[in-house]
Write a protein that holds these residues in place. Structure first.
Motif, PDB file in Angstrom:
ATOM      1  N   THR A   1     -60.366 -50.689  32.842  1.00  9.96           N
ATOM      2  CA  THR A   1     -60.535 -50.501  34.280  1.00  9.96           C
ATOM      3  C   THR A   1     -59.324 -51.575  34.624  1.00  9.96           C
ATOM      4  N   PHE A   2     -59.385 -52.418  33.618  1.00 13.36           N
ATOM      5  CA  PHE A   2     -58.905 -54.198  33.175  1.00 13.36           C
ATOM      6  C   PHE A   2     -57.515 -54.036  34.414  1.00 13.36           C
ATOM      7  N   LEU A   3     -56.601 -52.831  33.579  1.00 14.93           N
ATOM      8  CA  LEU A   3     -55.311 -52.538  33.112  1.00 14.93           C
ATOM      9  C   LEU A   3     -54.592 -51.517  34.726  1.00 14.93           C
ATOM     10  N   ILE A   4     -55.305 -50.844  35.364  1.00 15.40           N
ATOM     11  CA  ILE A   4     -55.687 -49.737  36.254  1.00 15.40           C
ATOM     12  C   ILE A   4     -55.057 -50.657  37.710  1.00 15.40           C
ATOM     13  N   PRO A   5     -55.294 -51.516  37.895  1.00 18.27           N
ATOM     14  CA  PRO A   5     -54.796 -52.362  39.303  1.00 18.27           C
ATOM     15  C   PRO A   5     -53.165 -52.051  39.566  1.00 18.27           C
TER      16      PRO A   5
ATOM     17  N   PRO B   1     -52.732 -49.173  50.955  1.00 19.63           N
ATOM     18  CA  PRO B   1     -51.654 -49.048  50.247  1.00 19.63           C
ATOM     19  C   PRO B   1     -51.620 -48.544  48.998  1.00 19.63           C
ATOM     20  N   ALA B   2     -51.711 -47.642  47.779  1.00 21.50           N
ATOM     21  CA  ALA B   2     -52.108 -47.734  46.481  1.00 21.50           C
ATOM     22  C   ALA B   2     -52.574 -48.834  45.827  1.00 21.50           C
ATOM     23  N   SER B   3     -51.456 -50.134  46.429  1.00 22.09           N
ATOM     24  CA  SER B   3     -52.295 -51.404  44.803  1.00 22.09           C
ATOM     25  C   SER B   3     -53.594 -51.608  45.689  1.00 22.09           C
ATOM     26  N   ILE B   4     -54.389 -51.730  46.589  1.00 27.33           N
ATOM     27  CA  ILE B   4     -55.222 -52.319  47.205  1.00 27.33           C
ATOM     28  C   ILE B   4     -56.590 -51.369  46.856  1.00 27.33           C
ATOM     29  N   LEU B   5     -55.761 -49.841  47.152  1.00 31.75           N
ATOM     30  CA  LEU B   5     -56.632 -48.395  46.330  1.00 31.75           C
ATOM     31  C   LEU B   5     -57.313 -48.926  44.812  1.00 31.75           C
ATOM     32  N   SER B   6     -55.719 -49.273  44.159  1.00 34.12           N
ATOM     33  CA  SER B   6     -56.186 -49.435  42.969  1.00 34.12           C
ATOM     34  C   SER B   6     -57.509 -50.847  42.207  1.00 34.12           C
ATOM     35  N   ILE B   7     -57.473 -51.088  43.768  1.00 29.79           N
ATOM     36  CA  ILE B   7     -57.973 -52.561  42.764  1.00 29.79           C
ATOM     37  C   ILE B   7     -59.708 -52.119  43.099  1.00 29.79           C
ATOM     38  N   LEU B   8     -59.523 -51.631  45.150  1.00 28.29           N
ATOM     39  CA  LEU B   8     -60.980 -51.626  44.995  1.00 28.29           C
ATOM     40  C   LEU B   8     -61.718 -50.566  43.989  1.00 28.29           C
ATOM     41  N   ASN B   9     -60.678 -49.326  43.419  1.00 24.60           N
ATOM     42  CA  ASN B   9     -61.600 -48.694  42.628  1.00 24.60           C
ATOM     43  C   ASN B   9     -62.556 -49.656  41.132  1.00 24.60           C
ATOM     44  N   SER B  10     -61.391 -50.569  40.595  1.00 22.09           N
ATOM     45  CA  SER B  10     -61.946 -51.328  39.707  1.00 22.09           C
ATOM     46  C   SER B  10     -63.143 -51.921  40.276  1.00 22.09           C
ATOM     47  N   THR B  11     -64.042 -52.312  41.370  1.00 18.11           N
ATOM     48  CA  THR B  11     -65.239 -52.424  41.924  1.00 18.11           C
ATOM     49  C   THR B  11     -66.600 -51.397  41.147  1.00 18.11           C
ATOM     50  N   ALA B  12     -65.841 -50.786  40.406  1.00 17.14           N
ATOM     51  CA  ALA B  12     -66.816 -49.416  39.683  1.00 17.14           C
ATOM     52  C   ALA B  12     -67.964 -50.436  38.907  1.00 17.14           C
ATOM     53  N   ALA B  13     -67.424 -50.965  37.805  1.00 23.27           N
ATOM     54  CA  ALA B  13     -68.404 -51.928  37.342  1.00 23.27           C
ATOM     55  C   ALA B  13     -68.719 -52.128  37.915  1.00 23.27           C
ATOM     56  N   ILE B  14     -68.499 -53.151  38.941  1.00 23.57           N
ATOM     57  CA  ILE B  14     -69.633 -54.084  39.110  1.00 23.57           C
ATOM     58  C   ILE B  14     -70.353 -53.028  40.326  1.00 23.57           C
TER      59      ILE B  14
ATOM     60  N   LEU C   1     -48.033 -52.018  40.946  1.00 26.31           N
ATOM     61  CA  LEU C   1     -46.910 -51.803  40.536  1.00 26.31           C
ATOM     62  C   LEU C   1     -45.875 -50.667  40.467  1.00 26.31           C
ATOM     63  N   TRP C   2     -46.960 -49.413  40.606  1.00 31.25           N
ATOM     64  CA  TRP C   2     -45.509 -48.412  41.301  1.00 31.25           C
ATOM     65  C   TRP C   2     -46.065 -48.127  42.900  1.00 31.25           C
ATOM     66  N   GLY C   3     -46.964 -48.052  43.616  1.00 31.30           N
ATOM     67  CA  GLY C   3     -46.627 -49.180  44.957  1.00 31.30           C
ATOM     68  C   GLY C   3     -45.833 -49.838  45.159  1.00 31.30           C
ATOM     69  N   TYR C   4     -45.585 -50.723  44.495  1.00 31.83           N
ATOM     70  CA  TYR C   4     -44.144 -51.786  44.621  1.00 31.83           C
ATOM     71  C   TYR C   4     -42.439 -50.769  44.150  1.00 31.83           C
ATOM     72  N   LEU C   5     -43.012 -50.434  43.645  1.00 30.64           N
ATOM     73  CA  LEU C   5     -41.242 -49.425  43.109  1.00 30.64           C
ATOM     74  C   LEU C   5     -41.397 -47.975  43.378  1.00 30.64           C
ATOM     75  N   PHE C   6     -42.201 -47.491  43.885  1.00 31.55           N
ATOM     76  CA  PHE C   6     -42.065 -46.904  44.902  1.00 31.55           C
ATOM     77  C   PHE C   6     -41.717 -45.930  46.216  1.00 31.55           C
ATOM     78  N   LEU C   7     -43.040 -46.984  46.713  1.00 33.20           N
ATOM     79  CA  LEU C   7     -43.139 -46.870  47.806  1.00 33.20           C
ATOM     80  C   LEU C   7     -42.752 -48.007  48.827  1.00 33.20           C
ATOM     81  N   ASN C   8     -42.309 -49.315  47.579  1.00 34.52           N
ATOM     82  CA  ASN C   8     -41.980 -50.405  48.565  1.00 34.52           C
ATOM     83  C   ASN C   8     -42.937 -51.485  49.014  1.00 34.52           C
ATOM     84  N   GLU C   9     -44.411 -51.196  48.823  1.00 38.51           N
ATOM     85  CA  GLU C   9     -45.258 -52.065  49.687  1.00 38.51           C
ATOM     86  C   GLU C   9     -45.347 -53.572  48.505  1.00 38.51           C
TER      87      GLU C   9
END
Length: 299
Positions: free
Chosen positions: A243-247, A90-103, A252-260
């Motif tokens: 970086t902290f706002l993207i997830p 889902p889009a939500s998990i993709l965005s969270i994984l993306n945030s590990t880039a700084a780590i 939010l978008w996954g929940y609103l538009f894809l019913n995730e």
């Protein structure tokens, strides 16, 4: 941070969070190669139009090797990996994984410099790893669909960003706009040979076509311009807070538009990843406020 800069920051986070929504919509139909080739092509064309309007000329041949390195590690490979992961996750998990880039960037820097990490960085790395394990280990419905490989692809995509950020520290001094523009055309050339091996599965309908165009023009071309303007206005430390706002927007978008669904593992995983990123990068609200006060005083 001024109100216009804050609005740009929020818009950028919303746009980049939306990129995972558009990938999720389009990835299964177009496949990773065609989707990402379209994304970087539309982004490159949009940046070309901006360059023509601003009368900017990119000397591609003079920095060809540099543009191909950035185009590979910062664009082509991570985009392909995220597109592959978007077929399952889902889009939500993709965005969270993306945030590990700084780590990843911090971990790679420690290995390359052979330096001893501080306690705060170690804690941040551990928090980031725990966050990813929470996402992977407590969502059996996704694992049942074979999303383990997709999770790995998302993590490796973020790792690519970490490699690119470390390379950029010793890279030739080229303007941010030229880096974005040149690397997009390089990424187009890198992905192009993959198209025969990853054909389109379903001809795109109107929804998919619009998603791909928005992914390229808005989520890549316009997003780069916003990001570089933000760096010029408030400096890299403040711009990093995107970086902290993207997830948050990805969820939010996954929940609103894809019913995730947003399970407890998604929420806790996001908290650990974002918290770990803040520790690793040394992000501090007080530091940002003091930096902004100093800039205002100097002006």
């Amino acid at each position: 941070m001024t109100i216009p800069s804050m609005l740009r920051l929020i818009c950028l986070a919303a746009i980049w969070g939306g990129s995972f929504l558009f990938m999720r919509i389009s990835a299964n139909a177009l496949g990773p190669a065609y989707l990402m080739e379209a994304r970087v092509f539309f982004a490159a064309v949009s940046l070309l139009l901006v360059a023509l309007y601003m009368k900017k000329k990119v000397n591609f041949s003079a920095h060809k090797q540099h543009f191909f390195i950035i185009g590979f590690f910062n664009t082509a490979l991570p985009f392909l990996l995220f597109a592959y992961a978007a077929q399952t996750l889902p889009a939500s998990i993709l965005s969270i994984l993306n945030s590990t880039a700084a780590i990843w960037g911090a971990a790679i820097a420690i290995v390359c410099s052979r330096s001893v990490p501080t306690l705060k960085i170690v804690m941040g790395l551990i928090c980031g790893v725990i966050g990813v394990f929470i996402l992977v280990g407590f969502d059996q419905s996704h694992l049942a669909q074979g999303s383990g490989v997709a999770m790995l692809a998302g993590v490796m995509a973020a790792c690519c960003y970490g490699i690119a950020s470390n390379y950029a520290k010793n890279a030739p001094k080229i303007s941010s706009f030229d880096n974005a523009h040149g690397s997009m055309w390089a990424a187009c050339l890198i992905i192009l040979p993959l198209l025969p091996f990853m054909p389109i599965r379903v001809m795109p309908d109107l929804q998919i076509s619009i998603s791909v165009i928005l992914l390229g023009v808005v989520c890549t071309g316009l997003a780069y311009l916003l990001y570089f303007r933000l760096i010029e206005d408030v400096g890299p430390p403040s711009a990093l807070s995107v970086t902290f706002l993207i997830p948050l927007f990805g969820i939010l978008w996954g929940y609103l538009f894809l019913n995730e669904s947003v399970g407890w593992n998604t929420a806790f995983g996001a908290l650990f990843v974002i918290g770990g990123t803040m520790l690793v990068t040394g992000f501090s609200v007080n530091k940002i406020l003091n930096s902004n006060r100093k800039e205002q005083h100097e002006h």
